[in-house]
Design an enzyme around this catalytic site. Structure first.
Site, PDB file in Angstrom:
ATOM      1  N   LYS A 113     147.497 -11.498  68.631  1.00  0.00           N
ATOM      2  CA  LYS A 113     146.597 -10.929  67.636  1.00  0.00           C
ATOM      3  C   LYS A 113     145.239 -11.627  67.528  1.00  0.00           C
ATOM      4  O   LYS A 113     144.277 -11.243  68.171  1.00  0.00           O
ATOM      5  CB  LYS A 113     147.277 -10.861  66.264  1.00  0.00           C
ATOM      6  CG  LYS A 113     148.549 -10.029  66.251  1.00  0.00           C
ATOM      7  CD  LYS A 113     149.085  -9.876  64.851  1.00  0.00           C
ATOM      8  CE  LYS A 113     150.489  -9.307  64.817  1.00  0.00           C
ATOM      9  NZ  LYS A 113     150.675  -8.073  65.565  1.00  0.00           N
ATOM     10  N   ASP A 143     156.268 -19.391  66.172  1.00  0.00           N
ATOM     11  CA  ASP A 143     155.602 -18.108  66.386  1.00  0.00           C
ATOM     12  C   ASP A 143     154.342 -18.080  65.522  1.00  0.00           C
ATOM     13  O   ASP A 143     154.404 -17.844  64.321  1.00  0.00           O
ATOM     14  CB  ASP A 143     156.563 -16.986  66.004  1.00  0.00           C
ATOM     15  CG  ASP A 143     155.954 -15.597  66.186  1.00  0.00           C
ATOM     16  OD1 ASP A 143     154.717 -15.486  66.284  1.00  0.00           O
ATOM     17  OD2 ASP A 143     156.727 -14.631  66.213  1.00  0.00           O
ATOM     18  N   PHE A 197     159.878 -11.890  62.108  1.00  0.00           N
ATOM     19  CA  PHE A 197     159.405 -10.826  63.005  1.00  0.00           C
ATOM     20  C   PHE A 197     158.753 -11.466  64.210  1.00  0.00           C
ATOM     21  O   PHE A 197     157.853 -12.299  64.069  1.00  0.00           O
ATOM     22  CB  PHE A 197     158.408  -9.900  62.297  1.00  0.00           C
ATOM     23  CG  PHE A 197     158.044  -8.704  63.131  1.00  0.00           C
ATOM     24  CD1 PHE A 197     158.831  -7.565  63.116  1.00  0.00           C
ATOM     25  CD2 PHE A 197     156.932  -8.732  63.961  1.00  0.00           C
ATOM     26  CE1 PHE A 197     158.518  -6.463  63.912  1.00  0.00           C
ATOM     27  CE2 PHE A 197     156.606  -7.640  64.747  1.00  0.00           C
ATOM     28  CZ  PHE A 197     157.403  -6.500  64.722  1.00  0.00           C
TER      29      PHE A 197
END
Length: 203
Positions: A164, A135, A50
């Site tokens: 985040k 990532d 993701f």
């Protein structure tokens, strides 16, 4: 000020930073950077990975439910099983721009790769002149016991994305790279309206 604070903490070689407003925006920047650095359009990612919901990030998501409504995004996305080095070896070739991977899959189910996987991926990429993009949007900023998950294998990627945790809930992201990769882009090749804004950086 933020660059001064974060730079000494980054994996070795990641000396250039570009601040954006989210993790997905960071991934789009990373993909553009890999394309510019290599001149290639083949991106490889992992099944169940993701990486965000923007067009560029969707192109390397290994989840059909997110990707399929937006088919024909970037050319030649290739997906291999996470943690499967043999499959990666078959997929990575001299047309590959980058292999995009989470050090530990988040939304895909908190999947941890076998020891040595990331280091071997990096070696394979470099053998073929491709980049490895890590990532760390979910795994970065201390979530795995080290500041960045790639530190568990002692590697420094060609490009790393953050989001985040970087803002502790406030919208900020970044993609970071080496001097050599950064030298392949010019001023104005990439931009962001709110990236690096004073409030986000202060938070």
């Amino acid at each position: 000020d933020l660059l001064d604070r974060i730079s000494p903490l980054l994996p070795q070689g990641l000396t250039r930073s570009f601040f954006v407003s989210s993790g997905a925006e960071a991934m789009d920047g990373a993909l553009k950077l890999a394309h510019r650095a290599t001149g290639r359009t083949k991106f490889i990612s992992t099944l169940n990975g993701f990486h965000g919901r923007t067009i560029g990030a969707l192109s390397v998501i290994g989840q059909a439910k997110h990707r399929d409504p937006y088919r024909a995004l970037l050319p030649e996305p290739v997906f291999v099983p996470f943690g499967d080095l043999a499959a990666a070896r078959v997929a990575i070739d001299d047309r590959t721009a980058a292999f995009v991977v989470e050090p530990i899959q988040g939304e895909g189910g908190a999947n941890v790769p076998p020891p040595g996987y990331l280091a071997a991926l990096q070696e394979l990429c470099h053998e073929h002149g491709a980049l490895i993009i890590l990532d760390e949007i979910q795994t970065g900023i201390g979530r795995t016991g080290k500041l960045f998950a790639c530190e568990h294998e002692g590697i420094s990627p060609d490009v790393m994305t953050l989001g985040k945790g970087l803002g502790g809930g406030f919208p900020i992201g970044a993609f970071l790279t080496s001097e050599a990769v950064a030298a392949t882009v010019a001023l104005g090749d990439h931009g962001t309206t709110y990236g690096g804004n004073p409030l986000a950086c202060a938070v």
